[in-house]
Design a protein around this motif. Structure first.
Motif, short mmCIF file in Angstrom:
data_model
loop_
_atom_site.label_atom_id
_atom_site.label_comp_id
_atom_site.label_asym_id
_atom_site.label_seq_id
_atom_site.Cartn_x
_atom_site.Cartn_y
_atom_site.Cartn_z
N GLY A 247 2.01 7.06 -6.62
CA GLY A 247 0.89 7.84 -7.10
C GLY A 247 -0.28 7.01 -7.58
N GLU A 248 -0.25 5.73 -7.27
CA GLU A 248 -1.38 4.84 -7.63
C GLU A 248 -2.43 4.94 -6.55
OE1 GLU A 248 0.34 0.98 -8.10
OE2 GLU A 248 1.81 1.70 -9.55
N SER A 249 -3.60 4.39 -6.81
CA SER A 249 -4.71 4.48 -5.84
C SER A 249 -4.30 4.13 -4.49
CB SER A 249 -5.82 3.53 -6.24
OG SER A 249 -5.35 2.20 -6.29
N ARG B 215 2.36 1.74 -3.48
CA ARG B 215 1.38 2.29 -4.41
C ARG B 215 1.14 3.77 -4.16
NH1 ARG B 215 -1.11 -2.54 -3.12
NH2 ARG B 215 -2.67 -1.46 -1.86
N TRP B 216 1.09 4.18 -2.89
CA TRP B 216 0.88 5.58 -2.56
C TRP B 216 2.05 6.44 -3.04
CZ3 TRP B 216 3.39 9.06 0.75
CH2 TRP B 216 2.68 10.25 0.99
N VAL B 217 3.28 5.96 -2.80
CA VAL B 217 4.47 6.70 -3.22
C VAL B 217 4.51 6.81 -4.75
CG1 VAL B 217 7.01 6.60 -3.33
CG2 VAL B 217 5.82 6.16 -1.17
N GLN C 69 0.83 -1.20 0.00
CA GLN C 69 0.00 0.00 0.00
C GLN C 69 0.87 1.25 0.00
OE1 GLN C 69 -2.64 0.21 3.33
NE2 GLN C 69 -3.69 2.04 2.58
N VAL C 70 1.94 1.26 0.79
CA VAL C 70 2.85 2.41 0.82
C VAL C 70 3.53 2.58 -0.52
CG1 VAL C 70 4.99 3.29 1.84
CG2 VAL C 70 3.21 2.32 3.32
#
Length: 140
Positions: A138-140, A134-136, A131-132
């Motif tokens: 720029g994904e959902s 993906r966040w870094v 999850q981290v």
């Protein structure tokens, strides 16, 4: 600690005449489970387990003498609630139930719960890391 080392921790049986001692060693946990009774099925947290019983945290603790089972992984551990602890004076804050198993569970079942807990923690860690990432990215 080796598997054999854990085995010895789980087989510390004390005679019933030993005052102030548990009949079976506890395996301390904090993993999701379910408590299923004729009244309801509730999500809970399995706090600890031994061959003779378990402690579970629930949003709505059930009354003493309520029968049911704790479902953790693929296991269903049948028993009866022998203690109910409410969180403070506010009855809406949840609490803890102690469940005595109908029959002692095997050491193999205790070890299977331990492996399930270890696998759960590893899966949660990997999910958080993904999850981290993906966040870094720029994904959902």
């Amino acid at each position: 600690m080796s598997q054999a080392g854990h085995h010895s921790l789980l087989t510390q049986d004390h005679g019933a005449s030993t005052i102030g001692r548990r009949a079976s060693a506890r395996l301390r946990l904090a993993i999701p489970a379910r408590f299923v009774s004729v009244a309801a099925t509730q999500a809970c947290i399995l706090l600890d387990v031994s061959r003779s019983g378990a402690r579970i945290a629930l949003a709505r603790p059930v009354p003493c003498r309520q029968s049911g089972y704790v479902a953790v992984g693929l296991l269903e551990l049948f028993g009866v609630v022998v203690r109910e602890e409410r969180a403070g004076a506010d009855k809406g804050r949840g609490g803890i139930n102690a469940v005595a198993f109908d029959e002692p569970i095997s050491e193999a079942d205790v070890l299977a719960i331990r492996r399930y807990a270890e696998d759960f923690e590893l899966r949660e860690r990997h999910a958080l890391r993904d999850q981290v990432r993906r966040w870094v990215a720029g994904e959902s």
